[in-house]
Design an enzyme around this catalytic site. Structure first.
Site, short mmCIF file in Angstrom:
data_model
loop_
_atom_site.label_atom_id
_atom_site.label_comp_id
_atom_site.label_asym_id
_atom_site.label_seq_id
_atom_site.Cartn_x
_atom_site.Cartn_y
_atom_site.Cartn_z
N LEU A 103 0.88 -1.16 0.00
CA LEU A 103 0.00 0.00 0.00
C LEU A 103 0.92 1.21 0.00
CD1 LEU A 103 -2.84 -0.70 2.62
CD2 LEU A 103 -3.15 -0.26 0.18
N ASP A 104 0.72 2.15 -0.92
CA ASP A 104 1.62 3.29 -0.95
C ASP A 104 1.46 4.13 0.32
OD1 ASP A 104 -0.22 5.62 -1.41
OD2 ASP A 104 -0.72 4.49 -3.20
N MET A 105 2.42 5.00 0.55
CA MET A 105 2.49 5.74 1.81
C MET A 105 1.23 6.55 2.09
SD MET A 105 5.50 8.27 3.22
CE MET A 105 5.04 9.69 2.22
#
Length: 240
Positions: A103-105
């Site tokens: 999951l991206d930041m």
């Protein structure tokens, strides 16, 4: 029983098979005192396998958890830039766990973590198409038109993609809450799809991955996976 080294390293919870292959190529793995080469096999019961100088240990009991990843955390165990990582949120689990997928930041929500590298490989394998459900908050000048485009998308920046399922939960002015289901999980796929359709994503939450649900798990907290969820994960490995 003899197995390929990358499979053993993955099963030992150290890295994915692909990352394990790179470790072998970089000379970080040794078998019985000799630097390993890609394609080599070993028996963890009979051979001494060292990874970065430490013995490879095959855990007798695996750990499987679901984390509600908050925004602002990176999906890695260490970050050279000093950003907070998901490892910091799971220190109380009692073992070193690795994230399954990413999951991206700026995204949040459901993240499966485990020390079972083989099961993780199965879930991430492209041949096993697991639905991933996201709640997405968007803004745009033409919400209805953008939704039509989203549903019809079959390519992204020239790369073929499978059509997403898109449901509108609520509309308010130039904003909307929608749900998007995909199974490919390409890098920042939903954000890129929305941008291509004239939508700005203000919040993105993964709420389900196959039968594994985020539910009411608070942000930043984790829970152990149920027996049925673990069974699903292991079956993915058999199919993948």
């Amino acid at each position: 029983m003899r197995e390929r080294l990358q499979k053993l390293i993955s099963a030992g919870g150290i890295a994915s098979r692909r990352a394990a292959e790179r470790m072998i190529q970089d000379g970080r793995v040794a078998v019985n005192g000799e630097t390993a080469t890609l394609g080599m096999s070993a028996d963890p019961e009979a051979d001494e396998i060292l990874v970065d100088g430490s013995p490879l240990r095959m855990p007798s009991r695996r750990t499987y958890i679901v984390l509600n990843k908050p925004r602002g955390y990176v999906t890695t165990l260490r970050d050279d830039r000093g950003r907070p990582t998901v490892a910091e949120l799971t220190e109380g689990v009692g073992g070193r766990l690795y994230p399954v997928g990413r999951l991206d930041m700026d995204s949040e929500g459901l993240l499966i973590m485990t020390d079972d590298g083989e099961a993780a490989n199965g879930l991430m394998h492209p041949s096993h198409q697991v639905d991933k459900l996201y709640t997405v908050f968007v803004q745009g000048k033409d919400i209805p038109g953008s939704i039509v485009q989203l549903r019809a998308m079959d390519s992204l920046e020239g790369e073929p993609i499978s059509p997403a399922r898109v449901t509108v939960i609520e509309r308010k002015g130039d904003g909307a809450e929608i749900q998007i289901t995909i199974h490919e999980g390409k890098n920042r796929q939903i954000r890129r799809m929305c941008k291509a359709c004239g939508l700005h994503v203000s919040r993105l939450i993964r709420v389900a991955e196959g039968p594994v649900l985020l539910g009411e798990l608070p942000s930043g907290k984790w829970r152990r996976m149920t027996a049925d969820e673990i069974s699903f994960l292991k079956n993915c490995n058999k199919k993948g």
